[in-house]
Design an enzyme around this catalytic site. Structure first.
Site, PDB file in Angstrom:
ATOM      1  N   HIS A 282      -3.694  -5.189   0.609  1.00 22.94           N
ATOM      2  CA  HIS A 282      -3.174  -5.644   1.916  1.00 22.94           C
ATOM      3  C   HIS A 282      -3.182  -7.173   2.006  1.00 22.94           C
ATOM      4  O   HIS A 282      -4.206  -7.768   2.332  1.00 22.94           O
ATOM      5  CB  HIS A 282      -4.021  -5.057   3.053  1.00 22.94           C
ATOM      6  CG  HIS A 282      -3.796  -3.590   3.250  1.00 22.94           C
ATOM      7  ND1 HIS A 282      -2.813  -3.098   4.078  1.00 22.94           N
ATOM      8  CD2 HIS A 282      -4.403  -2.510   2.709  1.00 22.94           C
ATOM      9  CE1 HIS A 282      -2.830  -1.776   4.044  1.00 22.94           C
ATOM     10  NE2 HIS A 282      -3.781  -1.390   3.212  1.00 22.94           N
TER      11      HIS A 282
ATOM     12  N   SER B 115       1.227 -13.212  32.877  1.00 25.73           N
ATOM     13  CA  SER B 115       1.999 -13.537  34.086  1.00 25.73           C
ATOM     14  C   SER B 115       2.057 -15.049  34.307  1.00 25.73           C
ATOM     15  O   SER B 115       3.043 -15.570  34.824  1.00 25.73           O
ATOM     16  CB  SER B 115       1.431 -12.822  35.316  1.00 25.73           C
ATOM     17  OG  SER B 115       0.167 -13.329  35.681  1.00 25.73           O
TER      18      SER B 115
ATOM     19  N   SER C 289      -0.895 -12.855  38.503  1.00 24.25           N
ATOM     20  CA  SER C 289      -2.307 -12.451  38.608  1.00 24.25           C
ATOM     21  C   SER C 289      -3.253 -13.581  38.241  1.00 24.25           C
ATOM     22  O   SER C 289      -4.443 -13.519  38.529  1.00 24.25           O
ATOM     23  CB  SER C 289      -2.571 -11.270  37.675  1.00 24.25           C
ATOM     24  OG  SER C 289      -2.449 -11.697  36.321  1.00 24.25           O
ATOM     25  N   GLY C 290      -2.714 -14.605  37.555  1.00 25.69           N
ATOM     26  CA  GLY C 290      -3.592 -15.645  37.021  1.00 25.69           C
ATOM     27  C   GLY C 290      -4.021 -15.335  35.599  1.00 25.69           C
ATOM     28  O   GLY C 290      -4.698 -16.122  34.956  1.00 25.69           O
TER      29      GLY C 290
ATOM     30  N   GLU D 108      -1.959  -8.949   4.260  1.00 24.40           N
ATOM     31  CA  GLU D 108      -1.987  -9.405   5.663  1.00 24.40           C
ATOM     32  C   GLU D 108      -3.395  -9.603   6.216  1.00 24.40           C
ATOM     33  O   GLU D 108      -3.575 -10.269   7.238  1.00 24.40           O
ATOM     34  CB  GLU D 108      -1.204  -8.427   6.554  1.00 24.40           C
ATOM     35  CG  GLU D 108      -1.834  -7.069   6.770  1.00 24.40           C
ATOM     36  CD  GLU D 108      -1.573  -6.039   5.663  1.00 24.40           C
ATOM     37  OE1 GLU D 108      -1.792  -4.849   5.915  1.00 24.40           O
ATOM     38  OE2 GLU D 108      -1.163  -6.442   4.545  1.00 24.40           O
TER      39      GLU D 108
ATOM     40  N   CYS E 103       0.832  -1.202   0.000  1.00 26.48           N
ATOM     41  CA  CYS E 103       0.000   0.000   0.000  1.00 26.48           C
ATOM     42  C   CYS E 103       0.877   1.267   0.000  1.00 26.48           C
ATOM     43  O   CYS E 103       1.567   1.526  -0.962  1.00 26.48           O
ATOM     44  CB  CYS E 103      -0.991  -0.036   1.171  1.00 26.48           C
ATOM     45  SG  CYS E 103      -2.371   1.125   0.963  1.00 26.48           S
TER      46      CYS E 103
END
EC number: 6.3.5.2
Length: 525
Positions: free
Chosen positions: A181, A240, A235-236, A183, A85
């Site tokens: 595009h 993390s 944090s679950g 993608e 593009c």
């Protein structure tokens, strides 16, 4: 072990909303890539030593003065270049071609391009054939300007009715330009084009896969940390949790996880985190029950932004206190992922927009004097999830709907009280359970319940009750930037409503939120 960074693609960002998608596609093909602002220096490109360069799209016009340009070195580095593009337009302009401003002739959305000649980029690719036997491809366009004359040495590879150069190539130099595009999924064979570029034209090997990424991450963690100890705020959440598993594999018991239960989590979430990471995986976890501390700090506060700040501040205070107890810890681990890095880096020219700060451990005190360990900083979210699966984390935990950092603190509207959180937790659990039962959970992008601080009259048996109201929210979205409300079946909504009103004492009315984004945001606060 093969070097997963040995072959790599450099993507230069000109500001398109699709640029991160290009990077994710290249990674899916199995090739490492990095996304940099367009105004990088020759020295930086040389140091990175890419096997190929992609010039991404952007909102500017090449015809405007001072619009972004690719560094000249891109075209003398001796590696293949693909312009997408805006990237094709600046390539054309910089190499001696011409770009004209589109006046009411732009192409936006689906288009069919007609192939005019063979090209390595399009080898073996066609979606249909026209009456003259020419291959046709279904693509996604989004451009106003267009190339009106291609540079010397290039040939026109494809066209549309209004765009004479929908694709161009200089096969000798291995420079390629596409006006569409590849993608986005609407370009049906876009992945094959990108695969041709990365694997066949640039000669990259597909080394970038979950098992190799894990191996590489563990190796690097061992090197970085040595015999030191590490502390992690667990944090679950996805990021993390994956960091915890990687560090556990790399350094075992030298990792201490701090799990802060702020009283704003989902039903039974604290118990599930402790059971999975402590009992099942055997991680060393400190469980801090801080519900009262968080609720006391938020007492009387109804403003959403103020609530977020309080939750962040109290978390930092607690984490700081706990880290001081781990006197031997030399490192702090964080779940920073690649989009965070991209957003923070921005562009030297200030063209990139500043994105909101993340509710992360980022605001920790300066005097902590701990080194930073960020094993996910090269990875996109979808890659983090794949790695999590490979590390043995359960699918339903890695692929569950997003949950805000401040938790129920922003799903209880107005002042947050324990009573409200307890009611909301139970109502939300019923909604999510019913979505799973009806096989609807994975068909919506995000679903949750909101507690409204208003009372409504209800009738139960012969008596009247005056209880609280909750709202169900479910949306469908691709990128969370825009969203449609999910058209859930009426009988399903009726079932959820009945269960909540009958099973959660204290709720007398259930409503369904039918607002799209924009104008409404996905979360209520």
């Amino acid at each position: 072990m093969s070097d997963i960074h040995e072959h790599k693609i450099l993507i230069l960002d000109f500001g398109s909303q699709y640029t991160q998608l290009i990077a994710r596609r290249i990674r899916e093909i199995g090739v490492y890539c990095e996304l940099w602002a367009w105004d990088v220096t020759e020295a930086q490109i040389r140091e990175f030593a890419p096997n190929g360069i992609i010039l991404a799209g952007g909102p500017e016009s090449v015809t405007a003065e001072n619009s972004p340009r690719a560094p000249e070195y891109v075209f003398t580095a001796g590696v293949p270049v693909l312009g997408i593009c805006y990237g094709m337009q600046t390539m054309s302009e910089q190499l001696g071609g011409k770009v004209i401003q589109g006046v009411g002739e732009g192409e936006f959305g689906y288009a069919q391009i007609e192939m005019l000649t063979d090209s390595l980029l399009f080898k073996g690719i066609e979606d249909a054939v026209n009456s003259e036997g020419k291959p046709l491809l279904d693509v996604w366009m989004s451009h106003g300007d267009k190339v009106s004359a291609i540079p010397e040495g290039f040939v026109a590879v494809a066209k549309t009715d209004t765009c004479p150069f929908a694709a161009m190539a200089n096969e000798e130099k291995q420079f390629f330009g596409v006006q569409f595009h590849p993608e986005v999924t609407h370009t049906r064979q876009g992945m094959r084009m990108l695969s041709h570029f990365a694997l066949d034209i640039c000669g990259c090997a597909a080394n970038w896969k979950p098992s190799s990424i894990i191996e590489d991450a563990i190796e690097r963690l061992k090197k970085q940390i040595g015999d030191d100890e590490v502390i992690l705020g667990l944090s679950g959440g996805v990021d993390s949790s994956v960091v915890a598993m990687l560090l556990h594999r790399a350094i075992g018991k030298k990792l201490t996880c701090v799990f802060v239960d702020n009283g704003l989590l989902r039903l039974n979430e604290a118990e599930q985190v402790m059971e999975m990471f402590g009992d099942h995986f055997g991680l060393n976890i400190i469980h801090v029950d801080a519900e009262n501390r968080f609720l006391d700090a938020m007492k009387g506060e109804a403003d959403p932004e103020a609530k977020r700040k309080i939750i962040g501040r109290v978390f930092v205070e607690i984490f700081d206190e706990e880290s001081k107890k781990c006197a031997n810890a030399k490192w702090l681990a964080q779940g920073t992922i690649y989009p965070d890095v991209i957003e923070s880096a921005g562009s030297a020219t200030g063209k990139a927009h500043v994105i909101k700060s993340h509710h992360n451990v980022g605001g920790l005190p300066d005097d902590m004097e701990l080194g930073l360990v960020e094993p996910l900083r090269e990875l996109f979210k979808d890659e983090v999830r794949k790695i999590g699966l490979e590390l043995g984390l359960p699918y339903n935990m890695l692929y569950r709907h997003p949950f805000p950092g401040p938790g129920l603190g922003v799903r209880v509207l107005g002042e947050v009280k324990k009573e409200y959180c307890d009611l909301l937790r139970r109502a939300d659990a019923i909604f999510i359970e019913e979505l799973h039962k009806a096989d609807l959970y994975n068909k919506v992008s995000q679903a949750f319940t909101v507690f409204l601080p208003v009372r409504s009259v209800g009738v139960m048996g012969d008596g009247r009750k005056y209880d609280w109201v909750v709202s169900l929210r479910a949306v469908e979205t691709v990128d969370f930037m825009t969203a449609h409300w999910a058209h859930l079946p009426y009988d399903f909504l009726g079932r959820v409503s009945n269960r909540i009103i009958n099973e959660v004492d204290g709720i007398s009315r259930v409503v369904y939120d039918i607002s799209g984004k924009p104008p409404a945001t996905i979360e209520w606060e």
